[in-house]
Design a protein around this motif. Structure first.
Motif, PDB file in Angstrom:
ATOM      1  N   UNK A  95       0.827  -1.197   0.000  1.00 21.47           N
ATOM      2  CA  UNK A  95       0.000   0.000   0.000  1.00 21.47           C
ATOM      3  C   UNK A  95       0.868   1.256   0.000  1.00 21.47           C
ATOM      4  N   UNK A  96       1.936   1.254   0.801  1.00 18.82           N
ATOM      5  CA  UNK A  96       2.833   2.413   0.842  1.00 18.82           C
ATOM      6  C   UNK A  96       3.366   2.738  -0.552  1.00 18.82           C
ATOM      7  N   UNK A  97       3.875   1.727  -1.238  1.00 20.51           N
ATOM      8  CA  UNK A  97       4.454   1.939  -2.569  1.00 20.51           C
ATOM      9  C   UNK A  97       3.379   2.399  -3.543  1.00 20.51           C
ATOM     10  N   UNK A  98       2.218   1.752  -3.515  1.00 23.70           N
ATOM     11  CA  UNK A  98       1.117   2.134  -4.404  1.00 23.70           C
ATOM     12  C   UNK A  98       0.738   3.599  -4.181  1.00 23.70           C
ATOM     13  N   UNK A  99       0.534   3.966  -2.923  1.00 28.03           N
ATOM     14  CA  UNK A  99       0.148   5.340  -2.596  1.00 28.03           C
ATOM     15  C   UNK A  99       1.227   6.327  -3.047  1.00 28.03           C
ATOM     16  N   UNK A 120       1.964   3.269 -18.710  1.00 28.98           N
ATOM     17  CA  UNK A 120       2.379   2.125 -19.534  1.00 28.98           C
ATOM     18  C   UNK A 120       3.607   1.443 -18.944  1.00 28.98           C
ATOM     19  N   UNK A 121       4.574   2.234 -18.484  1.00 26.39           N
ATOM     20  CA  UNK A 121       5.774   1.645 -17.890  1.00 26.39           C
ATOM     21  C   UNK A 121       5.427   0.897 -16.604  1.00 26.39           C
ATOM     22  N   UNK A 122       4.543   1.446 -15.791  1.00 27.23           N
ATOM     23  CA  UNK A 122       4.136   0.752 -14.561  1.00 27.23           C
ATOM     24  C   UNK A 122       3.517  -0.599 -14.891  1.00 27.23           C
ATOM     25  N   UNK A 123       2.640  -0.626 -15.895  1.00 25.97           N
ATOM     26  CA  UNK A 123       2.025  -1.896 -16.292  1.00 25.97           C
ATOM     27  C   UNK A 123       3.075  -2.868 -16.825  1.00 25.97           C
ATOM     28  N   UNK A 124       4.012  -2.381 -17.600  1.00 24.83           N
ATOM     29  CA  UNK A 124       5.077  -3.243 -18.120  1.00 24.83           C
ATOM     30  C   UNK A 124       5.869  -3.853 -16.972  1.00 24.83           C
ATOM     31  N   UNK A 125       6.222  -3.021 -15.997  1.00 27.29           N
ATOM     32  CA  UNK A 125       6.993  -3.513 -14.862  1.00 27.29           C
ATOM     33  C   UNK A 125       6.208  -4.549 -14.073  1.00 27.29           C
ATOM     34  N   UNK A 126       4.914  -4.328 -13.932  1.00 30.49           N
ATOM     35  CA  UNK A 126       4.076  -5.251 -13.173  1.00 30.49           C
ATOM     36  C   UNK A 126       4.014  -6.625 -13.815  1.00 30.49           C
ATOM     37  N   UNK A 127       4.174  -6.694 -15.126  1.00 33.71           N
ATOM     38  CA  UNK A 127       4.133  -7.969 -15.832  1.00 33.71           C
ATOM     39  C   UNK A 127       5.524  -8.513 -16.146  1.00 33.71           C
ATOM     40  N   UNK A 128       6.538  -7.926 -15.560  1.00 35.39           N
ATOM     41  CA  UNK A 128       7.911  -8.373 -15.774  1.00 35.39           C
ATOM     42  C   UNK A 128       8.245  -9.553 -14.873  1.00 35.39           C
ATOM     43  N   UNK A 129       9.413 -10.127 -15.096  1.00 37.41           N
ATOM     44  CA  UNK A 129       9.886 -11.259 -14.307  1.00 37.41           C
ATOM     45  C   UNK A 129      11.025 -10.804 -13.410  1.00 37.41           C
ATOM     46  N   UNK A 130      10.898 -11.070 -12.117  1.00 40.29           N
ATOM     47  CA  UNK A 130      11.936 -10.709 -11.153  1.00 40.29           C
ATOM     48  C   UNK A 130      13.223 -11.454 -11.484  1.00 40.29           C
ATOM     49  N   UNK A 131      14.319 -10.725 -11.534  1.00 45.70           N
ATOM     50  CA  UNK A 131      15.621 -11.326 -11.828  1.00 45.70           C
ATOM     51  C   UNK A 131      15.999 -11.282 -13.291  1.00 45.70           C
ATOM     52  N   UNK A 165      20.233  -1.595 -19.818  1.00 44.56           N
ATOM     53  CA  UNK A 165      19.388  -2.625 -19.217  1.00 44.56           C
ATOM     54  C   UNK A 165      18.882  -2.139 -17.864  1.00 44.56           C
ATOM     55  N   UNK A 166      17.751  -2.675 -17.500  1.00 44.91           N
ATOM     56  CA  UNK A 166      17.216  -2.401 -16.174  1.00 44.91           C
ATOM     57  C   UNK A 166      16.581  -3.676 -15.640  1.00 44.91           C
ATOM     58  N   UNK A 167      16.437  -3.725 -14.326  1.00 46.43           N
ATOM     59  CA  UNK A 167      15.853  -4.871 -13.642  1.00 46.43           C
ATOM     60  C   UNK A 167      14.686  -4.399 -12.785  1.00 46.43           C
ATOM     61  N   UNK A 168      13.488  -4.847 -13.053  1.00 46.18           N
ATOM     62  CA  UNK A 168      12.377  -4.543 -12.147  1.00 46.18           C
ATOM     63  C   UNK A 168      12.623  -5.233 -10.800  1.00 46.18           C
ATOM     64  N   UNK A 169      12.207  -4.601  -9.716  1.00 51.08           N
ATOM     65  CA  UNK A 169      12.345  -5.221  -8.395  1.00 51.08           C
ATOM     66  C   UNK A 169      10.976  -5.704  -7.925  1.00 51.08           C
ATOM     67  N   UNK A 170      10.976  -6.361  -6.793  1.00 56.10           N
ATOM     68  CA  UNK A 170       9.725  -6.894  -6.244  1.00 56.10           C
ATOM     69  C   UNK A 170       8.716  -5.787  -5.969  1.00 56.10           C
ATOM     70  N   UNK A 171       9.196  -4.575  -5.700  1.00 59.25           N
ATOM     71  CA  UNK A 171       8.275  -3.478  -5.410  1.00 59.25           C
ATOM     72  C   UNK A 171       7.439  -3.097  -6.627  1.00 59.25           C
ATOM     73  N   UNK A 172       8.031  -3.142  -7.807  1.00 55.19           N
ATOM     74  CA  UNK A 172       7.258  -2.797  -9.014  1.00 55.19           C
ATOM     75  C   UNK A 172       6.443  -3.981  -9.515  1.00 55.19           C
ATOM     76  N   UNK A 173       6.990  -5.168  -9.393  1.00 56.57           N
ATOM     77  CA  UNK A 173       6.283  -6.360  -9.871  1.00 56.57           C
ATOM     78  C   UNK A 173       5.060  -6.636  -9.008  1.00 56.57           C
ATOM     79  N   UNK A 174       5.160  -6.356  -7.715  1.00 53.80           N
ATOM     80  CA  UNK A 174       4.046  -6.593  -6.792  1.00 53.80           C
ATOM     81  C   UNK A 174       3.168  -5.366  -6.591  1.00 53.80           C
ATOM     82  N   UNK A 175       3.384  -4.334  -7.384  1.00 52.19           N
ATOM     83  CA  UNK A 175       2.693  -3.067  -7.164  1.00 52.19           C
ATOM     84  C   UNK A 175       1.179  -3.214  -7.131  1.00 52.19           C
ATOM     85  N   UNK A 176       0.614  -3.972  -8.031  1.00 55.40           N
ATOM     86  CA  UNK A 176      -0.843  -4.083  -8.065  1.00 55.40           C
ATOM     87  C   UNK A 176      -1.347  -5.432  -7.576  1.00 55.40           C
TER      88      UNK A 176
END
Length: 189
Positions: A95-99, A120-131, A165-176
């Motif tokens: 919730x903290x991250x979302x807010x 669009x970037x937030x949605x992309x990150x949410x559907x990314x694979x950690x690691x 290159x960039x790596x999504x973290x658990x905070x962006x992948x678990x955002x929603x």
């Protein structure tokens, strides 16, 4: 090239796939630690931990103040946590991250960022694979700028600003996912 294309708002949405070995690759444990440290720096800064203030940039402080989580600073008083900020600290991390991200997006136009590109970037990150690493090719200028801010928040890891290159973290992948809204009328907007 391994690419997945989606249609969002009538425009193509591309998720670049893996582009070969990264000599600076990061594993899930590193990414989790990085995300936790970045987010904890923000929370520690809010409660006045002076060690964290060197790691918190002005963009973060602006979002905290815009959200009412910290007071505006003046020449006689530094910024300090508000009652709303203390309530924020008691919320779960998702919730903290979302807010926080929602409050950041409310300032997108003032930052001269295209809100649709940011979403669009937030949605992309949410559907990314950690690691997994992803290429910055195909990202708009707004998305690249937004990603730099997401790095400050711990949602994305990039070794340096010029990295391709960039790596999504658990905070962006678990955002929603697993979003639990507060039961009280807390952090009302």
């Amino acid at each position: 090239e391994n690419v997945t294309v989606w249609r969002v708002s009538g425009s193509p949405w591309t998720i670049p796939g893996h582009h070969g070995d990264d000599k600076h690759s990061r594993d899930v444990q590193f990414l989790n630690t990085y995300a936790d440290e970045q987010w904890e720096n923000i929370l520690n800064f809010m409660v006045g931990n002076t060690n964290s203030s060197t790691f918190v940039r002005s963009d973060v402080l602006q979002v905290l103040q815009h959200a009412g989580l910290m007071s505006e600073s003046s020449s006689t008083h530094p910024a300090f946590i508000t009652t709303l900020g203390f309530q924020f600290l008691l919320m779960n991390r998702t919730f903290q991250v979302w807010y926080f991200v929602m409050q950041y997006l409310k300032t997108a136009q003032a930052r001269e960022l295209d809100l649709i590109d940011c979403l669009n970037l937030i949605f992309q990150l949410n559907f990314s694979t950690l690691g997994m690493d992803y290429s910055v090719r195909g990202l708009t200028q707004t998305q690249v700028q937004f990603m730099q801010h997401l790095c400050q928040f711990g949602l994305v890891y990039q070794r340096k600003k010029s990295s391709k290159r960039y790596y999504p973290t658990k905070l962006s992948i678990n955002l929603t996912s697993g979003m639990i809204m507060p039961t009280k009328k807390l952090l009302h907007d």
